[in-house]
Scaffold this active site. Structure first.
Site, PDB file in Angstrom:
ATOM      1  N   ALA A 327       0.834  -1.205   0.000  1.00 26.13           N
ATOM      2  CA  ALA A 327       0.000   0.000   0.000  1.00 26.13           C
ATOM      3  C   ALA A 327       0.865   1.249   0.000  1.00 26.13           C
ATOM      4  O   ALA A 327       1.884   1.310   0.698  1.00 26.13           O
ATOM      5  CB  ALA A 327      -0.916  -0.003   1.212  1.00 26.13           C
ATOM      6  N   GLY A 329       2.140   5.057   0.852  1.00 29.76           N
ATOM      7  CA  GLY A 329       2.155   5.775   2.124  1.00 29.76           C
ATOM      8  C   GLY A 329       3.285   5.304   3.015  1.00 29.76           C
ATOM      9  O   GLY A 329       4.105   4.456   2.640  1.00 29.76           O
ATOM     10  N   ILE A 330       3.331   5.849   4.225  1.00 32.88           N
ATOM     11  CA  ILE A 330       4.379   5.525   5.189  1.00 32.88           C
ATOM     12  C   ILE A 330       4.142   4.127   5.754  1.00 32.88           C
ATOM     13  O   ILE A 330       3.049   3.815   6.224  1.00 32.88           O
ATOM     14  CB  ILE A 330       4.396   6.568   6.329  1.00 32.88           C
ATOM     15  CG1 ILE A 330       4.640   7.969   5.757  1.00 32.88           C
ATOM     16  CG2 ILE A 330       5.452   6.217   7.367  1.00 32.88           C
ATOM     17  CD1 ILE A 330       4.463   9.082   6.771  1.00 32.88           C
ATOM     18  N   LYS A 331       5.157   3.286   5.723  1.00 32.21           N
ATOM     19  CA  LYS A 331       5.030   1.935   6.258  1.00 32.21           C
ATOM     20  C   LYS A 331       4.855   1.986   7.772  1.00 32.21           C
ATOM     21  O   LYS A 331       5.487   2.768   8.467  1.00 32.21           O
ATOM     22  CB  LYS A 331       6.260   1.102   5.907  1.00 32.21           C
ATOM     23  CG  LYS A 331       6.368   0.742   4.435  1.00 32.21           C
ATOM     24  CD  LYS A 331       7.575  -0.152   4.188  1.00 32.21           C
ATOM     25  CE  LYS A 331       7.703  -0.520   2.710  1.00 32.21           C
ATOM     26  NZ  LYS A 331       8.885  -1.376   2.457  1.00 32.21           N
ATOM     27  N   GLY A 332       3.989   1.113   8.283  1.00 32.22           N
ATOM     28  CA  GLY A 332       3.762   1.043   9.716  1.00 32.22           C
ATOM     29  C   GLY A 332       4.795   0.170  10.403  1.00 32.22           C
ATOM     30  O   GLY A 332       5.418  -0.694   9.779  1.00 32.22           O
ATOM     31  N   LEU A 333       4.964   0.395  11.708  1.00 36.01           N
ATOM     32  CA  LEU A 333       5.897  -0.406  12.493  1.00 36.01           C
ATOM     33  C   LEU A 333       5.281  -1.744  12.898  1.00 36.01           C
ATOM     34  O   LEU A 333       5.993  -2.714  13.138  1.00 36.01           O
ATOM     35  CB  LEU A 333       6.314   0.357  13.757  1.00 36.01           C
ATOM     36  CG  LEU A 333       7.070   1.674  13.553  1.00 36.01           C
ATOM     37  CD1 LEU A 333       7.354   2.331  14.901  1.00 36.01           C
ATOM     38  CD2 LEU A 333       8.374   1.431  12.799  1.00 36.01           C
ATOM     39  N   LYS A 348      -4.415  -6.003   5.922  1.00 36.09           N
ATOM     40  CA  LYS A 348      -3.468  -5.647   6.981  1.00 36.09           C
ATOM     41  C   LYS A 348      -3.077  -6.901   7.764  1.00 36.09           C
ATOM     42  O   LYS A 348      -3.945  -7.659   8.200  1.00 36.09           O
ATOM     43  CB  LYS A 348      -4.095  -4.610   7.920  1.00 36.09           C
ATOM     44  CG  LYS A 348      -4.581  -3.360   7.192  1.00 36.09           C
ATOM     45  CD  LYS A 348      -5.356  -2.416   8.103  1.00 36.09           C
ATOM     46  CE  LYS A 348      -4.463  -1.711   9.087  1.00 36.09           C
ATOM     47  NZ  LYS A 348      -5.199  -0.616   9.797  1.00 36.09           N
ATOM     48  N   ASP A 383     -14.450  -0.104  10.505  1.00 41.08           N
ATOM     49  CA  ASP A 383     -14.717  -1.501  10.834  1.00 41.08           C
ATOM     50  C   ASP A 383     -13.725  -2.376  10.073  1.00 41.08           C
ATOM     51  O   ASP A 383     -13.237  -2.011   8.998  1.00 41.08           O
ATOM     52  CB  ASP A 383     -16.147  -1.859  10.439  1.00 41.08           C
ATOM     53  CG  ASP A 383     -16.587  -3.205  11.006  1.00 41.08           C
ATOM     54  OD1 ASP A 383     -15.940  -3.682  11.962  1.00 41.08           O
ATOM     55  OD2 ASP A 383     -17.572  -3.766  10.507  1.00 41.08           O
TER      56      ASP A 383
END
Length: 606
Positions: A327, A329-333, A348, A383
């Site tokens: 995806a 955007g900024i990668k999540g931790l 996710k 949701d």
């Protein structure tokens, strides 16, 4: 089926099928009883009771599945039943559903039970319902005539005002209306404002679903106006203006407004449906284009919505050729997020390991997602659909995504033939990340996004939710322009947090230090420290301080916490408060100054 048996000879197969249907019927009976109880609680104004009821109903389905699985294992040794019997179980079950009023939901329940017993290699047409077996077309209620799916009204006989009043009174709500004549006058005025001169065709009629839709502090009347070739949707929320007194709060006449109240970011309605497919078909006529999966979910049948969504995904994969990608955007931790560009959702996965400063576990993150599922989302939290053992064709996965999956979540992957099976993931509606929306937006976009962000956090705060990580990247903008929170790994109840002011620096060294000079407990929050993370862009700062200067004042947060601890439940509206009759047609309410949930004066001043 590959080998359709000529004779259904298995008594065990019939007994198991009947047992599974009995457990489904028990589940659906409890589901309907909750909607009936919701009406009683609404009439009493028992908002805490309604919240409790909504939470309990969410877990009821899994409880019935668990009970059914345990019985089948104890009495029939279900894990060791041979293939031929499983095939007959399904066929017997189909036979039992031929006159059922919720066959599609019963098929989903069957799948849920089977998936707890069988290995996924058996998830095929022979053993579960990959496609529906029983049609729901023209399915109607066989209860007494007073309870059809919807009622038809003909304003040409008594006039529109009298018809609208009859629509409201037919629901037989126990508390009296403050001034129903006034409210109907407001509805008439709103219709005139929206459509102007309304020429009634010979077929002019109003269809109204027979059950009220309960959520938060509102009971919604949902219907459609038929006039020649036009189908006009409407929703009328009814609220308590004070203890034991009701009023029609507004009438929503635009399709996009109904789509918002049925959106994925709101909690599920409590609604009594004898034939759920008929309700969903009706709602599809007033919200065309909205997936049936989302509508089933919004009316509280989230497992059916989840089942339909997965069928939609498989159908889309067979009629598309683009690849799943990481995806933008900024990668999540904590989460690995990927998407299929042609499909409006994101997938996710919780990573195997989390770098500092994250201190959490997979189990804790999954519990946070369950917290959001059970909590009132108020249109401000997305949701999620939770799936296990999801098989995706390797040929449809971008090579960079496969490498990222193998790096971040190897424990959740299994190669099976030409598929990559992911043990566990969440699926959400795709939104524009708020940081990208603000970064690329016009001045008007920035004004809208920042104002919405502040409103979203303040509403979550009043609903006892502290987002944890307030960065813009953790919020998204829906296609309707609402800002929604979607990163849940640090979420907490506000009442569990200690709201603190930053202590004054002890000396110049403290003042110049890049590190806190004060102790920070695990549940301490310091609203004054959020500015540097949120106000770096001068354009954003100007708009933020214009609309939400109080955001960084601990007093705002503490006041919300105090009200929650006192048991207060604030009022929330899934539509702009300017649409409320007490605001829009304030002159009509001059004779009733106590109107409007005790907040009328403030709303009108706004």
């Amino acid at each position: 089926m590959n080998h359709f048996p000529k004779l259904l000879s298995s008594q065990i197969g019939f007994d198991i099928a009947q047992t599974m249907l009995e457990y489904f019927d028990r589940h659906y009976r409890i589901f309907r009883e909750a909607a009936v109880e919701a009406k009683t609680l609404y009439e009493r104004g028992d908002w805490h009771g309604l919240q409790r009821l909504a939470r309990e109903r969410i877990t009821s389905y899994d409880e019935r599945v668990k009970e059914c699985v345990e019985l089948l294992e104890d009495e029939y040794d279900a894990e060791n039943i041979d293939d031929e019997v499983w095939q007959q179980i399904k066929l017997h079950y189909i036979g039992l559903l031929t006159s059922h009023r919720q066959p599609e939901c019963a098929e989903t329940f069957f799948n849920s039970v089977c998936c707890k017993i069988l290995h996924r290699s058996y998830f095929n047409n022979d053993f579960i319902f990959v496609r529906p077996a029983i049609s729901t077309e023209y399915l109607e209620n066989d209860e007494p005539a007073a309870k059809p799916t919807y009622r038809a009204y003909y304003p040409g006989t008594d006039g529109l005002a009298a018809t609208l009043e009859r629509i409201v009174t037919n629901f037989q709500l126990e508390p009296p209306f403050e001034d129903l004549t006034r409210d109907i006058g407001c509805v008439m005025q709103a219709i005139d404002d929206e459509f102007g001169q309304f020429d009634a065709a010979p077929d002019f009629q109003i269809h109204v679903l027979s059950s009220l839709f309960f959520r938060n502090k509102s009971a919604y009347i949902i219907g459609r106006i038929i006039n020649a070739d036009r189908v006009l949707p409407f929703a009328m929320p009814i609220r308590h203006v004070r203890a034991g007194v009701l009023a029609v709060d507004t009438v929503l006449l635009r399709r996009e407004l109904l789509q918002v109240i049925f959106s994925f970011s709101h909690s599920y309605f409590l609604v009594d449906m004898g034939v759920p497919s008929a309700y969903v078909d009706f709602l599809c006529t007033i919200m065309p284009g909205k997936p049936k999966a989302e509508i089933y979910t919004s009316v509280g049948l989230q497992k059916q919505g989840k089942n339909l969504f997965y069928r939609d995904l498989l159908h889309h994969l067979s009629h598309s050729s683009d690849r799943f990608i990481i995806a933008p955007g900024i990668k999540g931790l904590v989460m690995l997020v990927f998407t299929l560009p042609s499909f409006p959702y994101v997938f996710k996965i919780i990573k195997d390991h989390f770098p500092p400063p994250k201190e959490t576990t997979r189990a804790q993150i999954m519990e946070k997602y369950q917290l959001v599922k059970r909590h009132d989302r108020l249109g401000r939290m997305a949701d999620t659909l939770e799936y296990s053992s999801v098989a995706l064709p390797l040929s449809r996965l971008d090579h960079a995504l496969v490498r990222e999956l193998e790096k971040e979540v190897p424990s959740l992957l299994e190669h099976e033939d030409d598929n990559l099976v992911i043990e566990h993931l969440y699926i959400e509606r795709r939104m524009t990340p708020l940081n990208l929306y603000l970064q690329n937006g016009s001045d008007a976009d920035i004004e809208h996004g920042v104002k919405e962000y502040g409103n979203a956090v303040k509403e979550l705060m009043k609903a006892n939710i502290f987002p944890g990580d307030m960065l813009y990247k953790n919020f998204g903008v829906t296609r309707h322009g609402r800002v929604v929170f979607y990163d849940y790994d640090e979420i907490e109840y506000l009442t569990d947090c200690n709201v603190r002011r930053v202590p004054a620096p002890r000396n110049e060294e403290d003042e110049l230090s890049g590190e806190p000079w004060y102790t920070v407990g695990p549940h301490d929050i310091f609203p004054e420290t959020y500015g540097p993370f949120l106000l770096g862009d001068p354009r954003v700062r100007t708009v933020f301080m214009k609309h939400h200067a109080d955001f960084f004042d601990p007093a705002l947060w503490q006041a919300s916490k105090d009200k929650l601890l006192q048991g207060e439940l604030p009022d929330f509206y899934p539509y702009d408060t300017s649409l409320r009759f007490c605001v829009r047609y304030a002159a009509r309410f001059d004779a009733t100054p106590d109107h409007d949930d005790g907040a009328g004066a403030a709303q009108r001043a706004a």
